[in-house]
Structure formats: structure tokens, C-alpha cells
Design a protein around this motif. Sequence first.
Motif, PDB file in Angstrom:
ATOM      1  N   ASN A   1       0.862  -1.182   0.000  1.00 33.92           N
ATOM      2  CA  ASN A   1       0.000   0.000   0.000  1.00 33.92           C
ATOM      3  C   ASN A   1       0.898   1.231   0.000  1.00 33.92           C
ATOM      4  O   ASN A   1       1.788   1.370   0.834  1.00 33.92           O
ATOM      5  CB  ASN A   1      -0.904   0.048   1.223  1.00 33.92           C
ATOM      6  CG  ASN A   1      -1.883   1.208   1.140  1.00 33.92           C
ATOM      7  OD1 ASN A   1      -2.988   1.056   0.653  1.00 33.92           O
ATOM      8  ND2 ASN A   1      -1.473   2.390   1.602  1.00 33.92           N
ATOM      9  N   HIS A   2       0.631   2.142  -0.952  1.00 35.27           N
ATOM     10  CA  HIS A   2       1.452   3.356  -1.059  1.00 35.27           C
ATOM     11  C   HIS A   2       0.530   4.555  -1.238  1.00 35.27           C
ATOM     12  O   HIS A   2       0.074   4.847  -2.344  1.00 35.27           O
ATOM     13  CB  HIS A   2       2.413   3.233  -2.230  1.00 35.27           C
ATOM     14  CG  HIS A   2       3.479   4.286  -2.252  1.00 35.27           C
ATOM     15  ND1 HIS A   2       4.277   4.579  -1.163  1.00 35.27           N
ATOM     16  CD2 HIS A   2       3.882   5.132  -3.237  1.00 35.27           C
ATOM     17  CE1 HIS A   2       5.125   5.533  -1.464  1.00 35.27           C
ATOM     18  NE2 HIS A   2       4.893   5.900  -2.718  1.00 35.27           N
ATOM     19  N   SER A   3       0.227   5.204  -0.135  1.00 30.86           N
ATOM     20  CA  SER A   3      -0.682   6.360  -0.161  1.00 30.86           C
ATOM     21  C   SER A   3       0.126   7.651  -0.207  1.00 30.86           C
ATOM     22  O   SER A   3       0.043   8.501   0.685  1.00 30.86           O
ATOM     23  CB  SER A   3      -1.595   6.334   1.072  1.00 30.86           C
ATOM     24  OG  SER A   3      -2.464   5.229   1.027  1.00 30.86           O
ATOM     25  N   VAL A   4       0.917   7.805  -1.249  1.00 28.61           N
ATOM     26  CA  VAL A   4       1.808   8.955  -1.415  1.00 28.61           C
ATOM     27  C   VAL A   4       1.695   9.459  -2.846  1.00 28.61           C
ATOM     28  O   VAL A   4       1.570   8.663  -3.779  1.00 28.61           O
ATOM     29  CB  VAL A   4       3.271   8.578  -1.093  1.00 28.61           C
ATOM     30  CG1 VAL A   4       4.216   9.755  -1.345  1.00 28.61           C
ATOM     31  CG2 VAL A   4       3.403   8.111   0.359  1.00 28.61           C
ATOM     32  N   ALA A   5       1.729  10.772  -3.011  1.00 31.83           N
ATOM     33  CA  ALA A   5       1.698  11.382  -4.340  1.00 31.83           C
ATOM     34  C   ALA A   5       3.068  11.965  -4.658  1.00 31.83           C
ATOM     35  O   ALA A   5       3.648  12.675  -3.837  1.00 31.83           O
ATOM     36  CB  ALA A   5       0.633  12.485  -4.390  1.00 31.83           C
ATOM     37  N   TRP A   6       3.577  11.667  -5.843  1.00 29.89           N
ATOM     38  CA  TRP A   6       4.892  12.136  -6.283  1.00 29.89           C
ATOM     39  C   TRP A   6       4.711  13.090  -7.462  1.00 29.89           C
ATOM     40  O   TRP A   6       4.049  12.761  -8.444  1.00 29.89           O
ATOM     41  CB  TRP A   6       5.766  10.961  -6.705  1.00 29.89           C
ATOM     42  CG  TRP A   6       6.066  10.002  -5.588  1.00 29.89           C
ATOM     43  CD1 TRP A   6       5.253   9.012  -5.101  1.00 29.89           C
ATOM     44  CD2 TRP A   6       7.263   9.943  -4.818  1.00 29.89           C
ATOM     45  NE1 TRP A   6       5.872   8.345  -4.079  1.00 29.89           N
ATOM     46  CE2 TRP A   6       7.114   8.885  -3.875  1.00 29.89           C
ATOM     47  CE3 TRP A   6       8.462  10.663  -4.825  1.00 29.89           C
ATOM     48  CZ2 TRP A   6       8.105   8.545  -2.961  1.00 29.89           C
ATOM     49  CZ3 TRP A   6       9.452  10.316  -3.916  1.00 29.89           C
ATOM     50  CH2 TRP A   6       9.274   9.282  -2.999  1.00 29.89           C
ATOM     51  N   PHE A   7       5.339  14.255  -7.371  1.00 28.87           N
ATOM     52  CA  PHE A   7       5.174  15.300  -8.379  1.00 28.87           C
ATOM     53  C   PHE A   7       6.432  15.474  -9.225  1.00 28.87           C
ATOM     54  O   PHE A   7       7.551  15.338  -8.756  1.00 28.87           O
ATOM     55  CB  PHE A   7       4.840  16.643  -7.715  1.00 28.87           C
ATOM     56  CG  PHE A   7       3.467  16.681  -7.101  1.00 28.87           C
ATOM     57  CD1 PHE A   7       3.259  16.234  -5.809  1.00 28.87           C
ATOM     58  CD2 PHE A   7       2.386  17.145  -7.831  1.00 28.87           C
ATOM     59  CE1 PHE A   7       1.991  16.255  -5.251  1.00 28.87           C
ATOM     60  CE2 PHE A   7       1.115  17.177  -7.282  1.00 28.87           C
ATOM     61  CZ  PHE A   7       0.926  16.724  -5.985  1.00 28.87           C
TER      62      PHE A   7
END
Length: 690
Positions: free
Chosen positions: A281-287
Motif C-alpha cells: 500500500n502506497h498512499s503517497v503522491a509524487w510530483f
Amino acid sequence: MVEGGGLENRRLLTGVRGFESHPLRQILLWRSGGLCGLLLALALLIVSAPLPSYGDTPRIDRRPRVGRGLERLAEAYRKFGEPGARRLRLRRRRALRDDATIQMILEPRSHHSSGIDRRKLRRIGGRVSAHSRSFLRVSIPVSAIDRLSELTDVRVARLPLRSVPAGIGSGSVVSEAVTLTDADLLQPQGIDGTGIKIAVVDLEFAGLSSRISSGELPASTISVNYTGSGMEDDGAHGTVVAELVADMAPGAQLYMIRVEDELGLQLAADYARDNDIDIINHSVAWFQGSYYDDTGSISDMVNHSVSVDGVFWSVAAGNFGLKHWRDTSATIDVDNWLMTSASTNRIDISAGTNGKYLDLALNWDQYSSPVSQTDLDLYVYSDSGSLVASATGTHPGTTPPEEDLIFAWNSSEAPYHVGVKYVSGPTSPLDVSLFSIGNNLVHTYRVPASSAVDPAVTSGAFSVSAVDWVDWDDPNAPLEAFSSRGPTNDGRQKPDIAGPNRTSTVVGNPSGTSYCAPVVAGAAALLLQQDPNMTVAQLVAELELQAIDINPPGIDTDTGSGQVNVALLESFPNSDGDPLLDAWDNCPYQDNTGQEDAGGVAGSGPDGIGDACQCGDASGDGQVDLSDLAEIRNFLAGVTGAVSAPTLCNVVGASDEGVSDCQLPDWVVIERQLQSQGPGISPVCGPAAP
């Protein structure tokens, strides 16, 4: 000086004019793709391009591409020395560390970080703090940034990619998601994630040890840290995410893996591979690692983990539905500002959800070019029209097609007005996106479509949008307004499914797609437990098949296949009709609801065979021992009622229900078994037989 604005953000540039933060005057539009523009571009190419002879060898530029953040730091150092570099803030924090070094990511020209010559790095004062297959995390003196050009085996040198948790919040103890998704019907049947390994890969895990000690997370939880700080430093985002995973799959083995950059993310993916982890599970946003089109380092590593390592990734779709603007064919006005709507060239920012910082990320669709072809700058003006901040990297050059800035929110200057200024380069077509990471855009400027970022746009990842749990039973349940939507920038379907939002945790009812993805991760574990041989593609297909469609009908760019739901796989029978499926029932053909298992042969401890079907246990005490031999011997001698459990006597040959099942061959086999001799007890008594 606006705190957090940095030196670059306060520098007023000559020639900046015409930005309309008040009612517009009449404007002249230059729409990309016009014939005049094309002819002019061709003319310039013909006039300016040298004509090489056939014997010419093109000169290859081996200098690394240097990220804009490093360029700004080098510029501050050149102009103002170390004090100026120390004042510069990049991404909300001081860029320069106490020892006057800067931490950065290096990408090799080859396919592996071992291709970067460490000797060259040491010559400019560099020190490697960590490495993965595709990256080096290094620290170099600020005075050596200009010497990065000496690292000819480095393709890109930059600050770590921007990453933020995909939700904020905190709640009660057992999430409503367990009931909403029908997981409560499976868990009593033994389908609770047992045998499945799930990793929560996140940026922060404050309170983790207390959740484990209180029983909210399993005592067996394993922690792994790929950052330079403590496991429980900073916020509790990952800890809350883990609670929701544990509620859905309480029997799963959990791993908490803390990362801070893309190098750490790759190490986490490799750890999952090496430790046979089934689900991440990866609840991260990468910009700004790509144009959100399934390219770039984040998508590459997730897709590799899925397709090569066989790991299922449940990821948050993102919370940027109200924070995104995009124009796929940008129009430029007479003063070189990009038009942001039919009648204006600005984007207004509301106070929104973050009153502390204004945090902007601009990029455009030219990542596939060796260097950026078009040069765009980013400006922020106060409501009175004063320039507050700017990001003016040089493009084309050695930097990727992006600009970003962060500065402290000042209510006396708000509302802020953002403009994107065209400087040079081609404009046909010009596809541009802007994200306000903390604050909402004013309604007029919002473009909810295509508002997902990496890895929610990654083809191999299973991305999860948000529906408020109180609306879950409504077939017209609306998507949460903040939830990021598809399609991806390259036109693919996303998100894949929707999860329930604002469900209960120990610290409250957190809101965001961050807290929907772990519900899907847990649901995937319940399905995978039923069939551990399922591939990732089969698991995805099963989740989509079991999802409950809501409006609009069919697969859509709001909720994908619909609301997550879990049920029994058709291939798993329940022969005896008790609450447990055969696959997890220690007596699949005889009711043994309590799953009693007193110890097996010679009291050696639970052997996985329930007392109700323990063949050879003539005495009915759950164990096969000398008392059983005595009862069978007495029965064979004609003692009435000598055997307490006659249906369990048979251990060899075909089963014959009733007292006649106790025969001399059974006594012989049991007696030899207790002496550790063959042929051994067979599960052929009536209660154990199909």
C-alpha cells in the motif's frame, strides 16, 4: 521578505508586464499551431542551423541535467556566498545543511547506479549516503554544485522528487470499511489475510510503537527504515493507513517501510521482492517525475515491482481534484502570458485547506526531449498586483520541463493570482499542468479531469478514489470533490476502484484517498488468501469483478469499476455448513465450529486436525495415545460401551460408519504409530472422509 520565499522568489525581473490580476483589457490571442508560426520556425531553422558535412561527427553533451532547485542554490551561493545559500528555502525547508552540503539524487546514464564513478564524485567532495539499483543519494558541498558537470556518467542531478501524503487526518477503533465491503462476512470464516504479507510504504509513522503495544496493530509488525531520521519522526500518516489495513486483514503479516525519496522507494520495492511480500500500500503522491503518463522513475519502479516481482500495489488516487489546472493546447496572449480560461490569464488561489504555505508545481509535456524545448516561468502576485514570488529556470537548458515554488501564506496579500509566462521555444502543441498542492484553486480555474499524479497514473498500480462512507449504500453515491480523477495525461483509464472515506480509526475519521487505498489493500489480501496462486492480473480482475458499480454506469474516470467489495471465490466450498470454508476448516467434513485441536498423535501439540475428525482417537479426547489402544482392545474383547468415539476408530482401509469401524488392523496401525513405525494413520474415519 516573505518567509520561505527564498532569494529567487523575491527577485523582480525586468520585462515582466501585462499580467492581468484585475479586469482584462482587449487581448490578442496567438493560438499554437498557426501557419505563420510554423513558417517562422522553419525559417529560423534554415537560417541558423549549420549544415554538417558527411564527415562531421556530432558532439555529444555528456554533462548531467541539473535540476532547477540545485541551479537556484548554486546561483544563491555565487551571488551571496554561504550565508545566501543558507537563507534559501527549497520545498519548505532550508536547502543547506549544517555542514554546508546539499542532499541530492543522481541518476546514472547506464541502467545501474554502479555505473557512476565514485572516484569522480569524491573529487568534488561528494559522499554517498545510500544507493539503490537506479539512484545514488549523495551529499556534496554547495560550493561544488557547479562541478557536477564533471560527472559525465550521471544523466540527471537533482533534488529528491516532491512527495506528499495523499491525505491528512486521524479516529474510533474498527473501521466501518470492514462491514461496508463485506469483509465482516469473510473474517469469521477464517478469511482474514492469514498467510499474506502486506507492506505499508509511507513517509511517516509517528505513534507506531504505541499502536502495536495497544493491539491496534499486530505484535508481529516489522519496521524497516530507509530514511536518515527516526522511524517515528514527523507525522502519523502511515500509522493510520496501517490501522485500516489491519482492520480489513487482521491475520496478515504487516511491514511498515519508511521512505523519504525515490531511492528509498526503490529499496522498499526490492525489500518486498526479497521478502516475498504480496501487497504494497502506497498512499503517497509524487510530483514532477514525469508528465503523469506512465513514464519516469516512479512509474518504472512500480511497474517493475508488479510485472517482474509479482507484487500488487494499492495506491491512493490523490486529493487534487480541486487543486489542478491543465490546458492541452495552451494559448498565449499579446504579453506572452498563457491564457488560463477564455477570458483571463491568471489562476486564483483560495485559502483552501492549507493556510501556511502556497505550494505550486508546474510542468509541461516535454520530458521525452533530451532537454526542455520550451521555456515557461511561474509568477505569483498579491491581490494588489505586487509580485510576491517567481520561479524562472532557464529552458531550454539542462533542466526538465518544470517549475515549482513554495512560500509562506500571508493573508494580507491574499487572494493570490498565479500566472504562467511564455519565454521561448515551440508552442505547437503546448500541454501544461499546474498543481496547487495545499490550497484549492478558485472554482473557475479548476480542471478535475486528469488530476492524478505518480503513481496513481501508473499502469501497473491499482489506484483508489474516495466515496464518503455515509453515502456507500447509495447507488448514486458521489465521488468526494477533492478526489483526483482520470484519465491519465496520456488518455488511459484511472482510477481503478473506489474505497470508503472518513471511516473510523484510533485518532478520528481521516479524510483522503490515502485512507481508501489501505481498504483495497486489505480486500486484496482476503482474496489472495483464498487463492494464493493468483497473479497480480488475476487479483486485479477479481477486484474489478466484485466491485459494485455506481453512477455513472460502467467503468468511469471517477470511481473506476465501482466500490470495493469482497466475497468468497467460487472455487472454495463449505462442505459441512459450519462458518468456516473447507480451506481453513480443520475438520472440513464435520462440524467443528470451535476449531478445537487438543494435540494429535501422542499429545505432541496441535497438528491442524480438529478433535471432531482426529482418526484414531477412540477415546474422544482429541489425542491419539495409549488410552485409545486400551478402549479398542476392550471393544475387540467384547466389552460393551468400551469405545467413547467409535466413528473415529478407523485409520486404515475404507470407512465403515458405526461401531464396526473399530477393528484389529486399526489397533495394530495405531500401536505402531505410537512407536513411530509405519504405515501410519490415514484420515479415513467417517468424520474425516468427504
